[in-house]
Each structure stands twice: as C-alpha cells, then as structure tokens.
Design a protein around this motif. Sequence first.
Motif, PDB file in Angstrom:
ATOM      1  N   ASP A  96      -3.367  -4.054   0.114  1.00 55.32           N
ATOM      2  CA  ASP A  96      -3.597  -2.626   0.365  1.00 55.32           C
ATOM      3  C   ASP A  96      -3.727  -1.846  -0.929  1.00 55.32           C
ATOM      4  O   ASP A  96      -4.558  -0.945  -1.055  1.00 55.32           O
ATOM      5  CB  ASP A  96      -2.440  -2.042   1.190  1.00 55.32           C
ATOM      6  CG  ASP A  96      -2.488  -2.519   2.644  1.00 55.32           C
ATOM      7  OD1 ASP A  96      -3.482  -3.184   3.014  1.00 55.32           O
ATOM      8  OD2 ASP A  96      -1.527  -2.253   3.395  1.00 55.32           O
ATOM      9  N   THR A  97      -2.874  -2.184  -1.886  1.00 53.07           N
ATOM     10  CA  THR A  97      -2.910  -1.436  -3.149  1.00 53.07           C
ATOM     11  C   THR A  97      -4.188  -1.710  -3.922  1.00 53.07           C
ATOM     12  O   THR A  97      -4.799  -0.785  -4.468  1.00 53.07           O
ATOM     13  CB  THR A  97      -1.691  -1.802  -4.018  1.00 53.07           C
ATOM     14  OG1 THR A  97      -0.507  -1.666  -3.236  1.00 53.07           O
ATOM     15  CG2 THR A  97      -1.596  -0.913  -5.234  1.00 53.07           C
ATOM     16  N   MET A 134      -0.934  -5.213 -10.128  1.00 51.59           N
ATOM     17  CA  MET A 134      -1.136  -5.418  -8.697  1.00 51.59           C
ATOM     18  C   MET A 134      -2.274  -6.403  -8.426  1.00 51.59           C
ATOM     19  O   MET A 134      -2.245  -7.130  -7.440  1.00 51.59           O
ATOM     20  CB  MET A 134      -1.408  -4.077  -8.002  1.00 51.59           C
ATOM     21  CG  MET A 134      -0.220  -3.126  -8.007  1.00 51.59           C
ATOM     22  SD  MET A 134       1.364  -3.870  -7.458  1.00 51.59           S
ATOM     23  CE  MET A 134       0.984  -4.273  -5.753  1.00 51.59           C
ATOM     24  N   ARG A 176       1.065  -5.793   0.985  1.00 52.50           N
ATOM     25  CA  ARG A 176       1.209  -4.668   0.074  1.00 52.50           C
ATOM     26  C   ARG A 176       0.237  -4.745  -1.107  1.00 52.50           C
ATOM     27  O   ARG A 176      -0.404  -3.766  -1.468  1.00 52.50           O
ATOM     28  CB  ARG A 176       2.636  -4.658  -0.451  1.00 52.50           C
ATOM     29  CG  ARG A 176       3.180  -3.279  -0.601  1.00 52.50           C
ATOM     30  CD  ARG A 176       4.507  -3.310  -1.306  1.00 52.50           C
ATOM     31  NE  ARG A 176       4.431  -2.393  -2.407  1.00 52.50           N
ATOM     32  CZ  ARG A 176       4.181  -2.735  -3.652  1.00 52.50           C
ATOM     33  NH1 ARG A 176       4.029  -3.994  -3.992  1.00 52.50           N
ATOM     34  NH2 ARG A 176       4.097  -1.806  -4.578  1.00 52.50           N
ATOM     35  N   SER A 177       0.134  -5.920  -1.715  1.00 55.30           N
ATOM     36  CA  SER A 177      -0.739  -6.001  -2.890  1.00 55.30           C
ATOM     37  C   SER A 177      -2.204  -5.850  -2.467  1.00 55.30           C
ATOM     38  O   SER A 177      -2.989  -5.251  -3.188  1.00 55.30           O
ATOM     39  CB  SER A 177      -0.500  -7.297  -3.665  1.00 55.30           C
ATOM     40  OG  SER A 177      -0.792  -8.440  -2.910  1.00 55.30           O
ATOM     41  N   MET A 198      -4.815   6.899  -5.186  1.00 53.38           N
ATOM     42  CA  MET A 198      -4.232   6.727  -3.863  1.00 53.38           C
ATOM     43  C   MET A 198      -4.546   7.926  -2.974  1.00 53.38           C
ATOM     44  O   MET A 198      -4.863   7.767  -1.792  1.00 53.38           O
ATOM     45  CB  MET A 198      -2.729   6.504  -3.973  1.00 53.38           C
ATOM     46  CG  MET A 198      -2.406   5.079  -4.438  1.00 53.38           C
ATOM     47  SD  MET A 198      -0.632   4.845  -4.729  1.00 53.38           S
ATOM     48  CE  MET A 198      -0.536   3.027  -4.706  1.00 53.38           C
ATOM     49  N   GLU A 224       6.779   3.058  -5.402  1.00 59.16           N
ATOM     50  CA  GLU A 224       6.382   1.818  -6.078  1.00 59.16           C
ATOM     51  C   GLU A 224       7.536   1.254  -6.891  1.00 59.16           C
ATOM     52  O   GLU A 224       7.658   0.040  -7.047  1.00 59.16           O
ATOM     53  CB  GLU A 224       5.162   2.044  -6.973  1.00 59.16           C
ATOM     54  CG  GLU A 224       3.896   2.426  -6.218  1.00 59.16           C
ATOM     55  CD  GLU A 224       3.441   1.343  -5.243  1.00 59.16           C
ATOM     56  OE1 GLU A 224       3.714   0.150  -5.476  1.00 59.16           O
ATOM     57  OE2 GLU A 224       2.820   1.713  -4.222  1.00 59.16           O
ATOM     58  N   VAL A 237      -3.171   6.387 -10.913  1.00 56.58           N
ATOM     59  CA  VAL A 237      -2.806   5.681  -9.681  1.00 56.58           C
ATOM     60  C   VAL A 237      -2.602   6.682  -8.554  1.00 56.58           C
ATOM     61  O   VAL A 237      -3.115   6.504  -7.445  1.00 56.58           O
ATOM     62  CB  VAL A 237      -1.531   4.844  -9.888  1.00 56.58           C
ATOM     63  CG1 VAL A 237      -1.071   4.219  -8.579  1.00 56.58           C
ATOM     64  CG2 VAL A 237      -1.752   3.774 -10.950  1.00 56.58           C
TER      65      VAL A 237
END
Lengths: 250, 250, 311, 311
Positions: A140-141, A95, A137-138, C296, A34, C292
């Motif tokens: 998915d995050t 994000m 990307r954002s 994940m 990240e 985080v």
Amino acid sequence: MDPLFEFLLRQGDNTLVLGHRISEWCGKAPVLEEDIALANTALDLIGQTQMWLGYAAEVEGAGRTADDLAFLRDAWDFRNLLLLERPNGDFGHTMMRQFLFDAYQIQNLKALEASSDPRIAEIAVKSGKEATYHLDRSRDTVIALGDGTSESNARMQSALDALWPYAGEMFLADEIDQAMAADHIAPLPLEYRAPWEAAVLPALAAAALKVPQDDFAHQGGKTGRRHSEHLGHMLATMQVLQRSYPGATW
Amino acid sequence: MDPLFEFLLRQGDNTLVLGHRISEWCGKAPVLEEDIALANTALDLIGQTQMWLGYAAEVEGAGRTADDLAFLRDAWDFRNLLLLERPNGDFGHTMMRQFLFDAYQIQNLKALEASSDPRIAEIAVKSGKEATYHLDRSRDTVIALGDGTSESNARMQSALDALWPYAGEMFLADEIDQAMAADHIAPLPLEYRAPWEAAVLPALAAAALKVPQDDFAHQGGKTGRRHSEHLGHMLATMQVLQRSYPGATW
Amino acid sequence: DPQERAFQERIDAGEKIEPKEWMPDGYRKNLIRQIGQHAHSEIVGQLPEGNWITRAPTLERKAILLAKVQDEAGHGLYLYCAAETLGVSRDELFEMLHEGKMKYSSIFNYPTLTWADMGAVGWLVDGAAIMNQVPLQRTSYGPYARAMIRICKEESFHQRQGFDIMMKMANGTAAQKRMAQDALDRFWYPALMMFGPSDKDSVHSAQSMAWKIKMNTNDELRQKFVDQTVPQAEYLGLTVPDNDLKKNEETGHYDFTQPDWAEFFDVLKGNGPCNADRMAARKEAWDGGAWVREAMAAHAAKKKAAKLAAE
Amino acid sequence: DPQERAFQERIDAGEKIEPKEWMPDGYRKNLIRQIGQHAHSEIVGQLPEGNWITRAPTLERKAILLAKVQDEAGHGLYLYCAAETLGVSRDELFEMLHEGKMKYSSIFNYPTLTWADMGAVGWLVDGAAIMNQVPLQRTSYGPYARAMIRICKEESFHQRQGFDIMMKMANGTAAQKRMAQDALDRFWYPALMMFGPSDKDSVHSAQSMAWKIKMNTNDELRQKFVDQTVPQAEYLGLTVPDNDLKKNEETGHYDFTQPDWAEFFDVLKGNGPCNADRMAARKEAWDGGAWVREAMAAHAAKKKAAKLAAE
C-alpha cells in the motif's frame, strides 16, 4: 558445513538484518503512525530472528545460543541477502526494500509451512500472519508514494532502480538450497519467482513505476562470499556491547 | 587517580577524538586540496595521540599501551572536550570546530613547552609546528567561508552558534588542573582564554560572523562525567577490531 | 460569571467535561498546553531510547525496547487525539514544538550514555512519569482521563522492565555495576526535576488544581517518588547521589537534597546537553518526511476522486 | 602527413613531447583519457580505504593508512595537473566522471570487507598498479612521465606496507589468517583484471604503444604480475584461488587461469558490487561541497578587488 544450519542462518540473518535496519528509523519517521508501524515491523522481525537463530543454534549443537549467533559472528559469517543490508535511504527507499522482500518472504513462509522439518513448519506458521501484514502495508505504501506526487514518484522510481539489482539474489540457488529441496525442507527459491512477480509487477504498475529491464543480479550475501561494505558498519554498532563486555549477561 | 595520568588522557583524547572525526572526511572533501589537508591534519593528530597516550600509559605503569588506552576504554573513561566529539556536520561546521580548538590548542602547547615535566615539554615542542599550521589553515578557511557568499556566511554563522556553547569547557578548571598548576606542569586553562579570544574574535569579525552573547558552557567531557551520545557511536566504530578480536596483533 | 461557576461546580462534583461542552478559555488553553507537552514528550522520548535500540545487547532486550518505543509512539497518538478534541490539530502542535513555542519534558534533554541508562530511564523516568500520571486518570477532562488510563497500564510495565535491566546490571560484572551506579548518578536529580519546581515557584499550579487538570502539588509527588525509589536503590545495592539523604523518623519520609534548579531553568531555556540535538532530529524527521505526507495526501485525494467518479 | 611522421620520429628517438608542442589530436585525446582515468582512480581509490580508516586496529595502522590516502589524493593532484597541460580543466574531468563519460579503475568497485583487505589492496592492487606505472615513467609525454616518477616512488612504499599487513595477518590468529586468505580469494582475479583484457581484445593498444603512451601489452604485464606475486603468496602461506596455477618449467612463467571477463565487462558497465555506492559518494561530496567552492572563489575575488583598489 551442515546445510540445514546454513539454511537456518539465511532465514534468521534475513530477519535480523532487516529488523535492525528498520529499527534505525526509531523516532524519525515522517508520520507518527509510521513510527508505530516501523517499530512494530522491526519487533516482528526480531521475534522471528529469535526463532530462526534459536533453532539454528540447536541444529548446530555447539552450545551457542541465538544471541551468540547474532552478536558474535563477523560479517563474513552472515548469510542475509544483500538487499537487506542496503542502507535505509529515504522513507520511500526503505519501504521499497521492504516491499520487494515482503513479497518474496510471504512465498518463502508459505512454502515452509509444508516443510518436512516440523520445527521449520512451525516457525513459518508463526511468522506468516506478521508477514502478511507487512506485505499489505509495504505494498500500500509503495503504491501510495508512487502514485502520489511527481516528486514522490521520482523518489520511488530511483529507489526501485537502485534496489532492483538486489532482487535477483532472492531466487538464486546453490548446493544448500539443493540439499534443502532434496530433503523436502524447502523448495528451490526459483519457484518463488513467478508468484513474486505476480505480486510485485501489478503493484509497481499501480504505483506508476517503470520496472528496470536489466536483469543483472548482485550476489554474495546469502552465500556470505561477498557482502557489501555496509554490513560491517551495521555490526560494529549492533554487536558493540557483546564485543566490549564478553561474558556479561544482560 | 593520578592527576598527571588524567591530564595526559585529556591531552591524548582530545587529539584522538578530533583526529578520528577529521578522518571521517576521507575522500569526501569539497575540493581535492582539502582532501589532502584534512588527511594531513588527521595524521598529525593521530601522531600526537601516540605521544600523549604513550606517555600516559607509562605514567600509569599498569602495563597498558597507547593502543590499549585508545581502543579498550569505553566512553565514560574518555577525557576529551565535548566540542571535539560533535559530529562533523558540513565542511564549514568541521572547520569552525577545528578553528575554535586550534586557537586554544596553540596556547595550550605553547604553555606546555615550559612544563616542569620534560616529557610533556618535549611533546608540546614536537606538536607545536603542526598546530601552528592547523590554526593558520582553519582560520583562513573560516574567514574565507564566512566572507564568501550569503549562503556560506549563513552556514558559518549557524556552525558558530551551534559550537559556541562548547567552547567554554576548554577554559574550565577542576582539581586535576589545579594539581597541574601547583606542580608547574601546566597553567590553569583560564589563562588561555584571553589570548584565545584575541585570536578568535578578530577572525570571526573578518569572517563577518556575529559572536553569540550567551556564555553558557556545556561541560562533562574533560571530566568524563557526561559525554554526549555521539562518543559511544564513534567508539563502536573506532574500537571494533580490538573489541572483536582480543589479543590479536595487527 | 455564572457559567464559570456552574463549570467549577461540575468539576467539584467529580463530573467529566466532554469535548462538545462549554469550558473556560483558560481551561482549554491550559489543557492544550499540558496534553500537548505530554504528547511531545512521548515523541521526543523515543530518541534517547532509539539511541540504544541499535546497540541492544541481546535479541530479547532489543525486542523489549522496540515494544516500549512502539508503546510510546502509541501514547503520543492517544494524547494528540485528546488534544485534537480541544480544537488544535496534530500538525499545529508539531509546528509549535518545532518553533520552540511548546515544550517537552526536560528529562529527554539528557543523554543516554550506557546500556544501564535504558534501565534508569525505565526505572526512574517512567517511575516519575507514572507518579505524575496515575492521579491524572481522575482528571476532569474526559478524553484526557481516558487516555491516561490506557497509558498508565503500559507505563508501569515499562517501569518494571527498566528495574529488571537495573537488577541485571547491578548484579552483573564490575563494569555493569559501575554502569548502573553511573546511570543512577546522572539520572537522579533530573528525575527529581520532572515534578517541576517547588509549588511556591510554580506558575500554573493553583488554578490547574482547582480545575483538576493537576491533581497533586509538585512537592507532594516528588516526596512520594523519593520515598518509593530510595528503598529500591538500596535493594539494588546502589547509592543515591545525595549525602544528605536520610529517613526522617518523625515524618516517615526521606529528607533529601533539592535538585539544582539553576540547571533546570538552563535546560528549559535550551541549554540542556541534548536540546539542540533532539530538536534537530525531530525537525529533520519532519522536514525530511514532508514529501511522504504530501504524497499520501495526494494519493488519498486521487482515490477519493476516482471513487466518486465511479459512483 | 609529414607533421605526424615527424612527431612519430621524435617519439621513436625517445624524445619527450611537451605541452606547447604540436601533437596529433588522437594522441592528445588518448592521453587525456588515460591520465584522467588514472587521476580519477586515485580519487575514487580513497573510498575503499577510507572505509577502514575509522576502524583501523591500532594508532600506528591508522596513521599509516591516513598517510597513504593523503598520498593518493596528492597523486590525483599531480595527474589532474598533467591532464590540464593538455587543455582540459580539473572541473571538466570531474564532470565527465560524474556523468559516467570517464572511467576509473574497476578494482575500486570491489568492496573492502575486512582489515586484511587493506593488506590485499596494498599488496595486490598497488602491486598491479606499479607494474602498470613503472614503464610509464618512460612514456613520451613529458608531464605525464614526470608525474609517474613521483608517483611510483610512493606506490612501492604503499605496496610494502600492504604486504606488511598481510604478513601480520597471515602469521596472526586463526581468524586473522582466515581474513588474509579470504582477502586474497576476493582480490586475486580483480587484480588480474587491472591489466585490461587480453591484447587481442584491447581497442587502443597498437596505436598507444606506437605513441609510447602504453609501453607493454596487457598480457605481458599480467604475466609479470603473476610471476612476481605467486611466490609472495607462498611466502605468506596463502593459497592463490586458482587450481590450475602451475610453474611452466619450459617458459619459466606461471600458467594461470584467466579472470572471468564477463564479470569484468559487467563491472565496467556499472554492475560491480560498489559502482553505484562509489559514484554516489563522489557526487554527494562534489554537490555537497559546491557552496564551499563558490564561497572560496567569491572570497578570493573580493580579496583581489580590495588589493587592486588599494594600489
């Protein structure tokens, strides 16, 4: 006030301010990957800023440069969306802000590729690939963090609740937007709303997040009429060298 | 470089930088009474700064004012102790920093009351009552928080451990201090060490805190040779208006 | 031990050792220490530069600095991967860093105080790093050697960028010149320290050189750095803060003053100007990001389970 | 109810009600709401000014602003003490604030964006506050009336300081003039809103006026504020952002445009520009300071116990 100049400031200030916020993460991300991705996003946004503000400076024709516009305007002359000057908060908050903007920006750039102004079309094309990557990307995050644990879901929900009232400004139009639409430079931002929702809502659902029902929208960023208190502090940092050592080259 | 000017900058930068740090607490203290006390402390320190830097500007004789010295020097020209530019941390950290300094400052001002320079003696007298009050307050607070709960004791211990390596700089002397001593303007700072310890150690004992045994001392603040990264950020904020609007009067 | 002898012979013959192959415990341990320390340096090294990213004076400079920091995080990634081939995970390495059981380069315990420091870090710090790293492209451990090849390419680019900043500063306004000189004054000796104590005081040197995980002595590299850097400083019109610095016409090298090794060991012990701040920043990032990483992992596990169920 | 009638007669006769005396529940509840809200406003009101204390342009201005904020915290203290005489503790009041069950003045949900806002806050916001507060020096509840007397003295001092900042700005450089006008543009209508909605829409007005815990109607005070402020704006060379503003020669008062009451109710609902930030800052201060309050209480208890044991 030249509407085209104003329009370009809005584009460039959006990428500048968001790029700056993202760059504040330097070396402090939760995962090394990240750190890399955030630096990369900030880098893309600053590169886009150079194009937007560079063209803005040309259009203005007052002898200013992109750097003059970035480093020698005070907060009230900035034209970025309020959403983008919000403080970073935690990683999820950052994000979420990125996702809400990316989903708008991709529509914006797509539309500008067909701008009657060839320079704008060119910048939009050059920015498009980066923006697509940012959105992937954002999204998915946001989905991963919303879906992850109960703690991460709660954090993402509170980020969404806090940022949602800042989303509406992206779709508001004023006389600048009307002038752009009349000249086929850009469509009215309202046209982005439906595709934005089509991208955002399913992702929020996949992230197990509840979309706030209140449609109140803060405004005053893109018009510059009333920024938040956060922008001035950001600029005090961002502009310190140009302000402290006027006339130096770096 | 005029040693007297340098000496006065050290005095004034100490109060300016600490006053600024304390002012960052505005409206955010843990108890309303502390909001009042912190604002009051900051106010005293800024008032003392006006006297020190005002006299420094006179001694320099270059047409600069106290405000010019405060708002138009960059970090490397600042002469404050590193201790005072440390970030606030939590309330206990802020009060520990205050206490370590107050216990030094009271010795410093007491000695300066007998300075061969009548202006310095006058400023020291004027500042002395405020400094006594600050010390009473910061000592009581450190004792209360050290003695309070196990959490508060742990927090105060970690504040002491973090700040202790910054205490030693208060007692270091260089050629400026030697020149001041030779002219009977001020004693060598080392003379403050014993009475400082006599004030500090019993209070730390009453606060149930362990004094770190390592006597390593960070330095570079009072000489300006190497400040910390924190000072530049503080000045970017503090000086933003004077830097952005040169020549304006406020 | 015939196995060890055979191993040493392979190294002497210039062969690369690869992850699955047998290696002495000491070789493995030393490599982990060295690669891990190098990786940590890349990560911690983001902080002093991050300190100026938000204050970069132009959009171009901001972009260049962002790209550099991105590269450094990338280098960290290569190196952690190289270390992982030796059987230690990235998380374990982080843990050792946070517990103070592993080091990072002491240079990053010095503060960056003006924009010229971005120049000095590129010019001197990356310059010294390259001097250390170029020979390591020929190190005996394959994954490490290959990582160094990628890294060196980017580092020399960074060094040129740093020198370019110094040029601009040294040829700029009076204030900028002062910043440039001040940066050189503050970074000169810490840069010299980057090569480590004199070889006679260096613990790991002899064995590491036999194993080719260290290719030159500290003093050799330091001398090379001084010889290369002094003319550059002259070209910039800056003064190296060493009154005894002088070209030795006999040896062709510069004679120079050794850094203050007491300071070096102080910094190593934790008493550098920024040790506490750097570690606090990294720990805060790590601890603050725990949720985080957990999220994940949980999300990935759910996805995997859903995929299995669908099959 | 004869008790209530007797109470009303005392008020009508201009007597003060004191803490231990009988009072109707509604009187008590209304007073707690009003004094509490006023106290909260002083506390939250520190934040928009605190936002500029660290950026004050001169040492003198910084000192003045610090003194002002210190006064405001002091006003908060008087008012919480006055509220406590009605049987509600300061901590309970804080809790209600943090849970959104009590309000503070909506004006503090607007941001302070330039230094001129420090002028506008003093001139317009303190000006409007004084207009509300001066009559309250004659309010029927003794502790409240006495607190207002102390507060009004300091507030009028603050207002003069604010006007002084506006003078400097309005007579300064072009950028300063622009800041001054911009501040007036942004604060004019929010200042008018400080008097509350028109009396015909105001919930508590009639009873509160009978009880003399409200002394004038909202519209009266608003008109008075406009009449006082417009000439001051003219004196500063600034333009009030109201195209329909005009002296009515018949009434002798200014006719003016009402603020956007939809915005007022939006802000009240929580949608002002800074509601979320202000509450977050206060809650963070409160929660972050819990360990301090606990420690102070624990220390005080230990000291007391030790004293008792010694006796």
